[in-house]
Design a protein around this motif. Structure first.
Motif, PDB file in Angstrom:
ATOM      1  N   GLY A   1      16.479  64.658  21.772  1.00  0.00           N
ATOM      2  CA  GLY A   1      16.683  62.787  21.509  1.00  0.00           C
ATOM      3  C   GLY A   1      18.269  63.172  21.410  1.00  0.00           C
ATOM      4  O   GLY A   1      19.197  64.468  22.311  1.00  0.00           O
ATOM      5  N   PHE A   2      18.535  61.750  21.444  1.00  0.00           N
ATOM      6  CA  PHE A   2      19.661  60.775  21.362  1.00  0.00           C
ATOM      7  C   PHE A   2      20.824  62.061  20.428  1.00  0.00           C
ATOM      8  O   PHE A   2      22.343  62.598  20.405  1.00  0.00           O
ATOM      9  N   GLU A   3      20.965  62.493  19.121  1.00  0.00           N
ATOM     10  CA  GLU A   3      21.351  63.341  17.962  1.00  0.00           C
ATOM     11  C   GLU A   3      21.901  64.471  18.831  1.00  0.00           C
ATOM     12  O   GLU A   3      23.052  64.823  18.686  1.00  0.00           O
ATOM     13  N   LEU A   4      21.296  65.622  19.707  1.00  0.00           N
ATOM     14  CA  LEU A   4      21.581  67.044  20.325  1.00  0.00           C
ATOM     15  C   LEU A   4      22.261  66.175  21.672  1.00  0.00           C
ATOM     16  O   LEU A   4      23.839  67.232  21.813  1.00  0.00           O
TER      17      LEU A   4
ATOM     18  N   GLU B   1      14.982  74.181  16.504  1.00  0.00           N
ATOM     19  CA  GLU B   1      17.066  74.124  16.764  1.00  0.00           C
ATOM     20  C   GLU B   1      18.249  75.089  17.110  1.00  0.00           C
ATOM     21  O   GLU B   1      18.702  74.983  18.174  1.00  0.00           O
TER      22      GLU B   1
ATOM     23  N   ASP C   1      19.205  73.648  21.244  1.00  0.00           N
ATOM     24  CA  ASP C   1      20.894  73.346  20.815  1.00  0.00           C
ATOM     25  C   ASP C   1      21.664  74.640  22.247  1.00  0.00           C
ATOM     26  O   ASP C   1      22.753  74.741  22.325  1.00  0.00           O
TER      27      ASP C   1
ATOM     28  N   ALA D   1      24.718  63.793  22.153  1.00  0.00           N
ATOM     29  CA  ALA D   1      25.630  62.964  21.650  1.00  0.00           C
ATOM     30  C   ALA D   1      27.107  62.760  21.917  1.00  0.00           C
ATOM     31  O   ALA D   1      28.311  62.318  22.686  1.00  0.00           O
TER      32      ALA D   1
END
Length: 375
Positions: free
Chosen positions: A344-347, A87, A91, A349
Motif C-alpha cells: 500500500g501507500f504507506e510502504l 512485514e 518490505d 511513500a
C-alpha cells in the motif's frame, strides 16, 4: 593511397579537435566497463535471512551460528509474531525467514527428528531458488554433524532418518512464475528508454535546425520553455505506460494485488524524473549524435544498476550506494511491491517522496542549464 592517407589524417584531426567526441570515445566505454562489471552479477551473497527462534535452546543456537558462520547470509533476529514476519518479507528487509519451532531440541533428542520451516519471498523466482539451496546446504551440513554425534539406534532394524528436515514455503509468487517478476520491470525499462530518448533529442534537434534561436528571442521564460517541452512527452509516456500495463495484464497475466491508481501516481512522478533527465541532457549537447551517446550511457547505468536483471544486494557496497540515486531502481521496486506483493501507500511513500524530490531537482537543473545556453 596518398588520397586515402590525407582523408584518414583529416578524420583523425577532426575527431581529436572535438573534445566532446574524444570524451565519448574513451571515457564513456571505460566508465561503463568499470561500473557495470560490478553491477551485472548473478551471485547472491550476504543475503538477509531473518530467524525466528521459538525454541531458544542450545541446538537452535548452534544452527543459527552455523548459518552466520558462512559468507552467504546476514542473520537478523525476528519475533515470532506472524505480522512482523510478513512485514519483513513485504518490505524486502529479508529475503527469507527461517522458523525454528518450539521443542526443536526435545524432538531432536527424543524422536531424533525435527523440522524447521523456511518462508521465502518467491517473487524473484531465480533468487528464491538460490536462497533456498543455500539454506538447504547449511541445514544439511548441520544435520550431518548432528547425525554423527548422536548414538546409533539400539535396534538394528531401525533405519536412521535425517535428523533435520527443511520445509520451504514461497510467498507472493508461490509458482515462481518469471513473468510476474520481469514484466513490470520490462515495462519500466521500455518507458524509460522511449521517454528519455525522445526528450533528450528534442532541444538538440531544435539547435540543429535553428528554431531554438527563434524561441530564445520570444518573451517566454526558461521555466515555461522547459515545461512546454516536458508536458506533451509526459502525457504520451503515461499513455504508453497505460497500454503496457493493460497488455501485461491481458497477455501475460501479471497480478495486480495492490492499488492501480497508486501505480499511476507513482508512474506520473517517476516520468517527471526520467523526462527531466532527457531535457537536462539536451541542454548541454549540441547535436543529436552527442545526445544519443550521453543518453545511451545514462540508460545503461540506469537499467543495469536498478536490480532489474540482477539483485542490487549482490553488488559491492559502493555500487549499492550509487544505485540508491537511481530512479529506475525505486520505480521498479514500487511496481513489484504494489503489483506482486500488494503493498500500500504507506510502504511506498518514502520512495515516492524520493522520486518527487529527484524530479524537482532535475527540472531545476535543466532550467538552470538552459539559461546558460540561452546567453
Amino acid at each position: 593511397m596518398r588520397t586515402i592517407f590525407f582523408l584518414v589524417r583529416k578524420e583523425f584531426l577532426q575527431i581529436f579537435r572535438d573534445r566532446a567526441t574524444v570524451f565519448q570515445i574513451f571515457f564513456i566505454p571505460v566508465m561503463q566497463l568499470l561500473i557495470l562489471s560490478h553491477a551485472a552479477t548473478f551471485d547472491v551473497t550476504r543475503t538477509t535471512l531473518a530467524v525466528v527462534d521459538d525454541d531458544r535452546s542450545t541446538s537452535s543456537a548452534r544452527l543459527i551460528m552455523r548459518l552466520e558462520g558462512g559468507e552467504r547470509f546476514r542473520i537478523v533476529r525476528a519475533s515470532s509474531d506472524a505480522r512482523g514476519v510478513e512485514e519483513l518479507l513485504m518490505d524486502r528487509q529479508a529475503k527469507a525467514v527461517l522458523r525454528i519451532p518450539r521443542d526443536f531440541e526435545r524432538d531432536l533428542t527424543r524422536a531424533r527428528h525435527a523440522t524447521v520451516q523456511l518462508q521465502i519471498n518467491a517473487e524473484e523466482g531465480a533468487v528464491a531458488g538460490i536462497v533456498q539451496t543455500g539454506v538447504q546446504s547449511v541445514v544439511a551440513a548441520f544435520a550431518r554433524d548432528l547425525s554423527l554425534a548422536m548414538p546409533a539406534p539400539v535396534s538394528a532394524r531401525v533405519v536412521r532418518a535425517a535428523p533435520l528436515e527443511l520445509r520451504a514455503q514461497g510467498w507472493f509468487n508461490p509458482t515462481r512464475d518469471y513473468k510476474h517478476y520481469m514484466v513490470p520491470a520490462i515495462m519500466v525499462s521500455l518507458v524509460t528508454i522511449i521517454g528519455l530518448l525522445l526528450t533528450a533529442q528534442n532541444i538538440a534537434r531544435e539547435k540543429e535546425i535553428g528554431t531554438l534561436e527563434q524561441l530564445n528571442v520570444t518573451p517566454i521564460t526558461k521555466t515555461q520553455f522547459i515545461a512546454g517541452k516536458l508536458i506533451p512527452f509526459w502525457i504520451l509516456a503515461l499513455l504508453i505506460f497505460a497500454i503496457g500495463l493493460a497488455l501485461g495484464r491481458v497477455a501475460f497475466g501479471i497480478p495486480m494485488r495492490g492499488s492501480v491508481p497508486l501505480i499511476f501516481v507513482s508512474a506520473a512522478v517517476y516520468l517527471v524524473v526520467t523526462l527531466g533527465t532527457g531535457l537536462w541532457i539536451s541542454t548541454f549537447t549540441n547535436t543529436q549524435q552527442q545526445t544519443m551517446f550521453v543518453a545511451f550511457f545514462i540508460i545503461m547505468i540506469y537499467l543495469l544498476m536498478s536490480g532489474l536483471f540482477t539483485p542490487v544486494e549482490s553488488m559491492p557496497r559502493w555500487a549499492q550506494l550509487v544505485a540508491e540515486a537511481n530512479p529506475v531502481r525505486h520505480f521498479v521496486w514500487i511496481m513489484r511491491a504494489v503489483l506482486v506483493r500488494g503493498a500500500g501507500f504507506e510502504l511506498v511513500a518514502a520512495r515516492l517522496a524520493g522520486l518527487a524530490v529527484g524530479g524537482v531537482a532535475i527540472l531545476a537543473l535543466a532550467v538552470r542549464q538552459y539559461s546558460k545556453q540561452a546567453h
